[in-house]
Design a protein around this motif. Structure first.
Motif, PDB file in Angstrom:
ATOM      1  N   UNK A   5      13.378   4.109  -4.951  1.00 25.67           N
ATOM      2  CA  UNK A   5      13.158   2.965  -4.078  1.00 25.67           C
ATOM      3  C   UNK A   5      11.672   2.806  -3.834  1.00 25.67           C
ATOM      4  N   UNK A   6      11.127   1.642  -4.220  1.00 24.98           N
ATOM      5  CA  UNK A   6       9.709   1.352  -4.029  1.00 24.98           C
ATOM      6  C   UNK A   6       9.486   0.609  -2.722  1.00 24.98           C
ATOM      7  N   UNK A   7       8.279   0.742  -2.195  1.00 25.38           N
ATOM      8  CA  UNK A   7       7.880   0.015  -1.007  1.00 25.38           C
ATOM      9  C   UNK A   7       6.366  -0.121  -0.999  1.00 25.38           C
ATOM     10  N   UNK A   8       5.861  -1.002  -0.151  1.00 24.49           N
ATOM     11  CA  UNK A   8       4.429  -1.132   0.041  1.00 24.49           C
ATOM     12  C   UNK A   8       3.780  -2.343  -0.587  1.00 24.49           C
ATOM     13  N   UNK A   9       4.523  -3.116  -1.348  1.00 26.35           N
ATOM     14  CA  UNK A   9       3.949  -4.302  -1.956  1.00 26.35           C
ATOM     15  C   UNK A   9       3.703  -5.385  -0.933  1.00 26.35           C
ATOM     16  N   UNK A  10       2.994  -6.429  -1.357  1.00 29.59           N
ATOM     17  CA  UNK A  10       2.702  -7.531  -0.468  1.00 29.59           C
ATOM     18  C   UNK A  10       1.594  -8.402  -0.993  1.00 29.59           C
ATOM     19  N   UNK A  11       1.097  -9.266  -0.126  1.00 26.89           N
ATOM     20  CA  UNK A  11       0.014 -10.189  -0.441  1.00 26.89           C
ATOM     21  C   UNK A  11      -1.290  -9.641   0.113  1.00 26.89           C
ATOM     22  N   UNK A  12      -2.310  -9.602  -0.725  1.00 19.69           N
ATOM     23  CA  UNK A  12      -3.609  -9.088  -0.315  1.00 19.69           C
ATOM     24  C   UNK A  12      -4.706  -9.912  -0.973  1.00 19.69           C
ATOM     25  N   UNK A  13      -5.846 -10.028  -0.312  1.00 18.91           N
ATOM     26  CA  UNK A  13      -6.982 -10.750  -0.866  1.00 18.91           C
ATOM     27  C   UNK A  13      -7.707  -9.909  -1.907  1.00 18.91           C
ATOM     28  N   UNK A  14      -8.392 -10.551  -2.846  1.00 20.88           N
ATOM     29  CA  UNK A  14      -9.195  -9.786  -3.796  1.00 20.88           C
ATOM     30  C   UNK A  14     -10.149  -8.841  -3.086  1.00 20.88           C
TER      31      UNK A  14
END
Length: 119
Positions: A5-14
């Motif tokens: 089970x993966x976690x921690x992804x999301x939207x981030x700025x360069x």
């Protein structure tokens, strides 16, 4: 069977950072190596980083120096610390584990977690 089970992804700025985690669960399993793969739209799934049971690591050239793979054996978890993120890092990231259980060898995949790098 071993589940990931993966976690921690999301939207981030360069230029930002994210830390992905992948937790393995099951009974009577031993993991020989774990890896992070990623797949961008219209592209094949490619290996990003790997780590063996003795801690040997390897990285694809495009992430070397920015990403760090590590593991916590007590928690059966592998991490991917991603720094200095670039738009080209945008992809679904998948965890992979290879090892064996009491009934034989296995190779398991997680469900994937989306990483989007955008202003």
């Amino acid at each position: 069977q071993v589940q990931l089970v993966e976690s921690g992804g999301g939207l981030v700025q360069p230029g930002g950072s994210l830390r992905l985690a992948c937790a393995a669960s099951g009974n009577g399993f031993t993991i020989n190596s774990m890896a992070w793969y990623r797949q961008a739209p219209g592209k094949e799934r490619d290996s990003v980083a790997t780590i063996t049971s003795i801690g040997t690591t390897a990285y694809v050239d495009s992430v070397r120096g920015r990403f760090t793979i590590s593991r916590d054996n007590a928690k059966n978890t592998v991490y991917l610390q991603m720094n200095s993120l670039k738009p080209e890092d945008t992809a679904v990231y998948y965890c992979n584990a290879i090892g064996y259980t009491d009934v034989g060898p296995f190779r398991s995949w997680g469900q994937g977690t989306q990483v989007t790098v955008s202003s």
